[in-house]
Each structure stands twice: as structure tokens, then as C-alpha cells.
Design a protein around this motif. Structure first.
Motif, mmCIF file in Angstrom:
data_model
loop_
_atom_site.group_PDB
_atom_site.id
_atom_site.type_symbol
_atom_site.label_atom_id
_atom_site.label_comp_id
_atom_site.label_asym_id
_atom_site.label_seq_id
_atom_site.Cartn_x
_atom_site.Cartn_y
_atom_site.Cartn_z
ATOM 1 N N ASP A 286 21.291 -81.870 -0.745
ATOM 2 C CA ASP A 286 21.416 -82.740 -1.917
ATOM 3 C C ASP A 286 20.334 -83.803 -1.945
ATOM 4 O OD1 ASP A 286 23.618 -81.319 -2.720
ATOM 5 O OD2 ASP A 286 25.060 -82.687 -1.801
ATOM 6 N N ALA A 287 19.876 -84.226 -0.778
ATOM 7 C CA ALA A 287 18.801 -85.217 -0.739
ATOM 8 C C ALA A 287 17.521 -84.638 -1.345
ATOM 9 C CB ALA A 287 18.567 -85.659 0.702
ATOM 10 N N ALA A 288 17.224 -83.363 -1.070
ATOM 11 C CA ALA A 288 16.074 -82.731 -1.707
ATOM 12 C C ALA A 288 16.284 -82.623 -3.213
ATOM 13 C CB ALA A 288 15.836 -81.353 -1.092
ATOM 14 N N GLY A 289 17.525 -82.362 -3.621
ATOM 15 C CA GLY A 289 17.809 -82.337 -5.051
ATOM 16 C C GLY A 289 17.610 -83.683 -5.713
ATOM 17 N N VAL A 290 17.911 -84.768 -4.997
ATOM 18 C CA VAL A 290 17.686 -86.115 -5.523
ATOM 19 C C VAL A 290 16.205 -86.349 -5.763
ATOM 20 C CG1 VAL A 290 17.772 -88.550 -4.891
ATOM 21 C CG2 VAL A 290 19.798 -87.123 -4.621
ATOM 22 N N ARG A 291 15.366 -85.845 -4.875
ATOM 23 C CA ARG A 291 13.928 -85.998 -5.046
ATOM 24 C C ARG A 291 13.433 -85.182 -6.235
ATOM 25 N NH1 ARG A 291 11.479 -84.745 0.778
ATOM 26 N NH2 ARG A 291 9.549 -85.263 -0.344
ATOM 27 N N ARG A 292 13.995 -84.007 -6.449
ATOM 28 C CA ARG A 292 13.604 -83.215 -7.618
ATOM 29 C C ARG A 292 14.035 -83.900 -8.913
ATOM 30 N NH1 ARG A 292 15.445 -78.930 -4.353
ATOM 31 N NH2 ARG A 292 17.426 -78.912 -5.492
ATOM 32 N N LEU A 293 15.205 -84.541 -8.892
ATOM 33 C CA LEU A 293 15.638 -85.277 -10.086
ATOM 34 C C LEU A 293 14.687 -86.406 -10.425
ATOM 35 C CD1 LEU A 293 19.519 -85.470 -9.575
ATOM 36 C CD2 LEU A 293 18.263 -84.074 -11.213
ATOM 37 N N ALA A 294 14.106 -87.031 -9.396
ATOM 38 C CA ALA A 294 13.124 -88.087 -9.651
ATOM 39 C C ALA A 294 11.898 -87.525 -10.367
ATOM 40 C CB ALA A 294 12.723 -88.744 -8.335
ATOM 41 N N THR A 295 11.486 -86.313 -9.987
ATOM 42 C CA THR A 295 10.358 -85.671 -10.676
ATOM 43 C C THR A 295 10.715 -85.347 -12.121
ATOM 44 O OG1 THR A 295 9.668 -84.719 -8.561
ATOM 45 C CG2 THR A 295 8.743 -83.750 -10.560
ATOM 46 N N ASP A 296 11.937 -84.860 -12.352
ATOM 47 C CA ASP A 296 12.374 -84.577 -13.722
ATOM 48 C C ASP A 296 12.415 -85.850 -14.566
ATOM 49 O OD1 ASP A 296 12.657 -81.951 -12.942
ATOM 50 O OD2 ASP A 296 14.818 -82.106 -12.593
ATOM 51 N N ALA A 297 12.801 -86.952 -13.940
ATOM 52 C CA ALA A 297 12.830 -88.223 -14.673
ATOM 53 C C ALA A 297 11.427 -88.647 -15.080
ATOM 54 C CB ALA A 297 13.482 -89.306 -13.807
ATOM 55 N N MET A 298 10.439 -88.418 -14.205
ATOM 56 C CA MET A 298 9.061 -88.736 -14.556
ATOM 57 C C MET A 298 8.593 -87.902 -15.757
ATOM 58 S SD MET A 298 8.122 -91.059 -12.400
ATOM 59 C CE MET A 298 8.506 -91.700 -10.764
ATOM 60 N N ARG A 299 8.982 -86.629 -15.783
ATOM 61 C CA ARG A 299 8.590 -85.773 -16.909
ATOM 62 C C ARG A 299 9.253 -86.236 -18.200
ATOM 63 N NH1 ARG A 299 9.401 -79.907 -13.875
ATOM 64 N NH2 ARG A 299 7.607 -80.109 -12.439
ATOM 65 N N ALA A 300 10.519 -86.599 -18.122
ATOM 66 C CA ALA A 300 11.196 -87.111 -19.321
ATOM 67 C C ALA A 300 10.551 -88.398 -19.801
ATOM 68 C CB ALA A 300 12.678 -87.333 -19.024
ATOM 69 N N LEU A 301 10.072 -89.209 -18.858
ATOM 70 C CA LEU A 301 9.386 -90.445 -19.232
ATOM 71 C C LEU A 301 8.094 -90.140 -19.978
ATOM 72 C CD1 LEU A 301 9.782 -93.524 -18.779
ATOM 73 C CD2 LEU A 301 8.221 -93.325 -16.858
ATOM 74 N N LEU A 302 7.395 -89.106 -19.568
ATOM 75 C CA LEU A 302 6.167 -88.723 -20.258
ATOM 76 C C LEU A 302 6.458 -88.196 -21.654
ATOM 77 C CD1 LEU A 302 4.206 -86.976 -17.366
ATOM 78 C CD2 LEU A 302 3.864 -89.263 -18.296
ATOM 79 N N VAL A 303 7.577 -87.511 -21.824
ATOM 80 C CA VAL A 303 7.963 -87.039 -23.155
ATOM 81 C C VAL A 303 8.201 -88.217 -24.092
ATOM 82 C CG1 VAL A 303 9.745 -85.812 -24.456
ATOM 83 C CG2 VAL A 303 8.914 -84.886 -22.285
ATOM 84 N N ASN A 304 8.887 -89.246 -23.608
ATOM 85 C CA ASN A 304 9.105 -90.440 -24.427
ATOM 86 C C ASN A 304 7.795 -91.127 -24.745
ATOM 87 O OD1 ASN A 304 11.771 -90.553 -25.085
ATOM 88 N ND2 ASN A 304 12.387 -91.914 -23.445
ATOM 89 N N LEU A 305 6.902 -91.166 -23.760
ATOM 90 C CA LEU A 305 5.601 -91.798 -23.987
ATOM 91 C C LEU A 305 4.811 -91.043 -25.047
ATOM 92 C CD1 LEU A 305 3.474 -93.873 -23.203
ATOM 93 C CD2 LEU A 305 2.725 -92.329 -21.384
ATOM 94 N N ARG A 306 4.861 -89.720 -25.025
ATOM 95 C CA ARG A 306 4.169 -88.921 -26.039
ATOM 96 C C ARG A 306 4.778 -89.157 -27.417
ATOM 97 N NH1 ARG A 306 5.395 -84.347 -24.202
ATOM 98 N NH2 ARG A 306 3.772 -84.316 -22.603
#
Length: 553
Positions: A286-306
Motif C-alpha cells: 500500500d505504501a507503493a500505491g500511495v506513491r503512485r497516487l502522488a504521481t496521479d495527483a501531479m497529472r491531475a494538477l497539470l490537467v487543471n493547469l492546462r
């Protein structure tokens, strides 16, 4: 025990869920929550019992005036759903009235205390951000290392209470870490999907998010190998640790069963912490999954920025609605009405200016809006409030060809009708047995039907019905001989007697003649009219015959 259908909760679980009814879906939820708070508000209330009168007094002290009978009904409802139980303690009464008031006493149940604790937590919950308790990673690591240094001899000689305390501390820190991580990502998902963030808000949120997520991911990545190694040392001796921690004096239940202890003192509890930091075969941690969620959050942030950079229109009205709500809260009555009309375009009925009624079937002004049909409002007026048509006018459709085709078709029909009438007029006098074309036969039947309809009643012996064909004049041309003649002229020349009698019109008469009839044959078939005689008569001949009858009469 009855079988449970797939997807259906067992009966025992459904009964437990009944304890939530007092706080959900009831108009008296405020009263029930206030009553439960009198039992759970202080630690002393957990072991005390109260009567309906005592609960009513405590509610009155809080400003909630409820009569004793109503409170007793509420308490009985909570007893039925497992939140409270009737106390077995007998109370002393010095009068009959006191006995009636205190005859039933109530106390809190374990299920009721658990449910109300969750209710209070839900009522006090806010949507504010919550940081991840990454400081617990170091404590969990140190606790696991300390437990991993214990060999079998050390475990056998350890104090059970001290060992239980160390294990409980590790699991308490682990629960705090997991709960805070879930709350953080839940809040993060709600913010990332919002479309109402302006550039300033997005800039502040982006900076905090990037910095915090990076620090969080680095903290997890730094402790993951150490935690996995420490947990690997403890894992072979989990059963021995739990057995030694549970070897002290234990609480037994009413039926002799061992009471449930804190999380971590059962070997089955260690599966969760192992899955979180190490994982299972075929499943990442689950800790590795938490790190992947952080990457997904960065991508969602870029979508909002676009989205903000391109300035697209699919933005939420969240911020605008909050501003309007604040204006409504600060406005007086007149200003609120004006604001309502300006913000939402909803005016009173006398301000409606769009013609929505059907001219042929108007809706009366006294009809209720609930029962009348909806008006067809143009899209521009409904979406933008504009009453003028925008854009270029559409190209007009040319119906000239269709109109010419219909006129030609109508002209052909009139020519055939005129020719059929002329053919009928070519058989003057009584029609005994006559042969006609299909068009003439159809026209003759039409005149026959019109004559009977004009009569209005059945024909008696010797009675007659007539239809004047002067209204059937048509301007269509009927081919004949060397050229074309008009239908009027074609129907006017009726041969009769020694020569041709010229008449401007003729009529068809239908006479009831018992024993005689009329036979009309055509390519489509044979028509026989029994006891009816049809005759083609010129209008002038009919008028002369009438004058002769008057003269001789």
C-alpha cells in the motif's frame, strides 16, 4: 440458521444497523441526538441510569423543552433499536407520582455508545485539509526494531503488560498513519476535480501541493526499506509475541469468553501492517500505491493547469454561487428580490413578455402553472436571456417546384372531373342501361350520393331527389374533336328531342320507381340500382316542365 441471499446482509448485521436510525432520516433527529448526549456527555454517564423525568430536566437545562411523556416515547424507541437498555436497578419512590415517573430507568448499551461516538465524529467533521502523519513512520520503525531484537528466550522472560504496551504503541501509530493518509487523499481528490479555482488560488495550491507531496513521497521512500527489514525480523515470531502478551491476567466475558484486546495482540492483525509496508504475493504494498497516487495527483494538477491556461468555458460556478450567497445573506428584503431577479432571471408573472400561448387554444390567465403545459422557449432565450435572434438568417427553402407539381396535379384532376361530367351529360334523359368510363361512373356515384344527402330522408314511391351540376363547372379544358372546349360548354350541349338542346347547366334526378331500376356498366364492374331511376335533365327543361304543370294545374 437460514441461508443468506447473495448481496444481502445477515440478520444480525441488519439488526445492528437499526441503531443508526435515530440519527438518519427522522424529523426528530435533533431530539434523539440530544437525549443520547445526556448518556454519553460525561464519563460518569456511561455507568449511570436515568429516568424519563431526569432526561427531560437535563434537556430543559440545555434549552430544549420536551414533556416527560414525549421523552419516555423517545427513550422507548432507542431501546427498541439497541441504543439503550432498561436498567434492572430498582428505585425507591416516596409517592405514587414519583413511582410513575421513575418506574422505568434507562442506561447506555455498548452498541449505542459506539454508534453515537461515530455520529458525533461525523457531525464535527470538516472538509478542511489534514496532513499525513509521516512522523509516525519513525516511531513504527523503532518499535518494530525493538520487537525484532527479542529472541525466543527474551520473549519468554518479557513482562506481558510491557510487551502488550509496545505492540499496542506500534499499531496505534500505524492506524494514525493510515487514517491521515486516507483523509489527505480524499481531500486532494475533491480539490483536483474543482473547476472554480482561479489563477491565484491555483498558484497557491500548486506550490503547497508540490512541496508537500514531494516531501511526503520522499519520507515514505526513505523509510520503506528500513520498515520492510524491521518487519521481516519480527514476522517469524509474531505468534510467540502475541501469545506472551496475552499470557497475563485477562478479562472474561459473561459467558466465559476472553474479552477483545487492543489491535495488534491478535496474530491476524499483523496481516494489515505487513500488506501496507511489504505487500503480499502478487500484490504490491500500500505504501507503493500511495506513491503512485502522488504521481496521479501531479497529472491531475497539470490537467487543471492546462484548463486554466486555455481558458475553456467548462468552469464550475462554485465560487460565483458562494459570492451570490454572501450577497443574499447581507442584503435586505428589497435588495434580495432585485438580486434574485438579476442573478437568476426569475421575475414575477406580470413581467413575462414572451408569447407562449397557442392562438387557437390560449391558456386562461387564471390557470395554475403546475397544471398548464410548458411553453416552448427558444434556446437563445432559455440559455442566454436574449430575445433577439442571433446570427445569419437561414436560407429560404424554394417550394416553387413542389407548388407547380401540386397545381399541375390539381389541374389534371379538374380536367378528368370535367370530362367525366361531360360524359354523363352526353346521356340525357332517363338512364336505363348505360355504359360509362370509370371516371364517369365515379362522378355519377358522387352526384347520386349528394342528391340523397341533400334530400335528408329516404325516398318514398314517386318522390325524387335532385342535385344541380351548375356548381361543378370547371375551367379545365376537355379535349374533343379538332380542338379543346371548356367543360361548361361540353356539359351544356345536351341532345334531346328533334335536335340538340343547349343548356348552361344540368341536374341529376333520383326518383323512387318501384319495379324499375338503373344499370351502369364500366370497365371496373357492373352497378345495379333497384327501384331507383336516374335521369339527366337540362335546367331549362326542368323549369319548362314545372311551368306547364302549374298552367295545367
Amino acid at each position: 440458521m437460514t441461508d443468506v441471499a447473495p448481496g444481502e446482509l445477515p440478520y444480525a448485521q441488519r439488526v445492528r444497523l437499526e441503531a443508526l436510525r435515530y440519527a438518519a432520516g427522522r424529523d426528530e433527529a435533533t431530539t434523539y441526538i440530544a437525549i443520547m448526549r445526556t448518556f454519553t456527555g460525561q464519563i460518569a454517564g456511561l455507568l449511570s441510569d436515568q429516568s424519563a423525568a431526569e432526561v427531560a430536566l437535563r434537556l430543559a437545562a440545555q434549552g430544549l423543552e420536551i414533556d416527560t411523556d414525549t421523552v419516555d416515547d423517545r427513550l422507548s424507541y432507542l431501546v427498541e433499536h439497541g441504543n439503550l437498555a432498561r436498567s434492572p436497578r430498582e428505585s425507591e419512590a416516596r409517592s405514587l407520582r414519583e413511582y410513575l415517573q421513575n418506574r422505568a430507568r434507562y442506561q447506555l448499551t455498548q452498541r449505542g455508545e459506539l454508534v453515537h461516538r461515530f455520529v458525533e465524529e461525523l457531525l464535527g467533521h470538516t472538509d478542511a485539509a489534514r496532513e499525513v502523519s509521516t512522523e509516525m513512520l519513525g516511531g513504527i520503525r523503532d518499535g518494530l526494531r525493538a520487537l525484532g531484537r527479542l529472541d525466543e528466550e527474551a520473549i519468554a522472560g518479557a513482562d506481558p503488560d510491557a510487551l502488550a504496551r509496545d505492540i499496542g504503541t506500534v499499531f496505534a501509530q500505524f492506524e494514525r498513519l493510515v487514517t491521515s493518509t486516507r483523509d489527505f487523499y480524499t481531500y486532494l481528490s475533491q480539490v483536483l476535480v474543482r473547476y472554480d479555482l482561479d489563477r491565484a488560488e491555483f498558484q497557491a495550491f500548486k506550490t503547497v501541493l508540490l512541496d508537500y507531496l514531494q516531501r511526503f513521497v520522499d519520507e515514505v521512500a526513505r523509510h520503506m526499506p528500513q520498515l520492510a527489514d524491521a518487519l521481516g525480523q519480527v514476522w517469524p515470531r509474531v505468534d510467540a509475541l502475541c501469545e506472551r502478551a496475552n499470557s497475563g491476567q485477562r478479562l472474561l466475558g459473561v459467558e466465559g469468553e476472553t474479552a477483545r484486546r487492543a489491535t495488534g495482540l491478535d496474530p491476524a492483525d499483523w496481516g494489515g501492517i505487513h500488506a501496507w509496508f511489504v505487500g503480499d504475493p502478487g500484490r504490491d504494498s500500500d505504501a507503493a500505491g500511495v506513491r503512485r497516487l502522488a504521481t496521479d495527483a501531479m497529472r491531475a494538477l497539470l490537467v487543471n493547469l492546462r484548463r486554466i491556461a486555455t481558458g475553456r468555458r467548462e468552469q464550475s460556478r462554485y465560487g460565483d454561487l458562494l459570492t451570490v450567497a454572501r450577497w443574499f445573506a447581507e442584503a435586505d428584503d428589497d435588495t434580495a428580490h432585485a438580486l434574485w431577479a438579476s442573478a437568476f432571471g426569475l421575475y414575477s408573472c406580470r413581467h413575462l413578455g414572451y408569447p407562449a400561448d397557442d392562438d387557437a387554444d390560449p391558456v386562461p390567465p387564471t390557470a395554475s402553472w403546475w397544471r398548464t403545459p410548458s411553453a416552448e422557449v427558444p434556446v437563445a432565450l432559455r440559455r442566454y436571456g436574449a430575445r433577439t435572434v442571433r446570427g445569419r438568417a437561414g436560407r429560404r427553402d424554394d417550394y416553387g417546384d413542389a407548388k407547380a407539381a401540386r397545381l399541375a396535379e390539381r389541374e389534371r384532376a379538374e380536367r378528368r372531373r370535367a370530362a367525366a361530367l361531360a360524359e354523363i351529360a352526353g346521356h340525357p334523359g332517363r338512364l336505363g342501361t348505360v355504359r360509362l368510363s370509370d371516371d364517369a361512373r365515379g362522378a355519377l356515384l358522387d352526384l347520386y350520393a349528394r342528391a340523397l344527402v341533400g334530400r335528408g330522408r329516404p325516398l318514398g314511391p314517386g318522390e325524387r331527389a335532385e342535385v344541380d351540376v351548375s356548381a361543378e363547372r370547371a375551367s379545365a379544358s376537355v379535349p374533343g374533336g379538332a380542338g379543346s372546349v371548356s367543360a361548361e360548354r361540353a356539359s351544356a350541349s345536351v341532345p334531346g328531342g328533334a335536335g340538340d338542346v343547349t343548356s348552361t347547366a344540368w341536374r341529376l334526378s333520383v326518383v323512387r320507381t318501384p319495379g324499375a331500376g338503373t344499370v351502369v356498366t364500366s370497365p371496373a364492374g357492373r352497378l345495379e340500382l333497384h327501384d331507383l331511376t336516374l335521369a339527366v335533365e337540362a335546367v331549362e327543361d326542368v323549369a319548362a316542365t314545372a311551368e306547364e304543370r302549374q298552367a295545367t294545374g
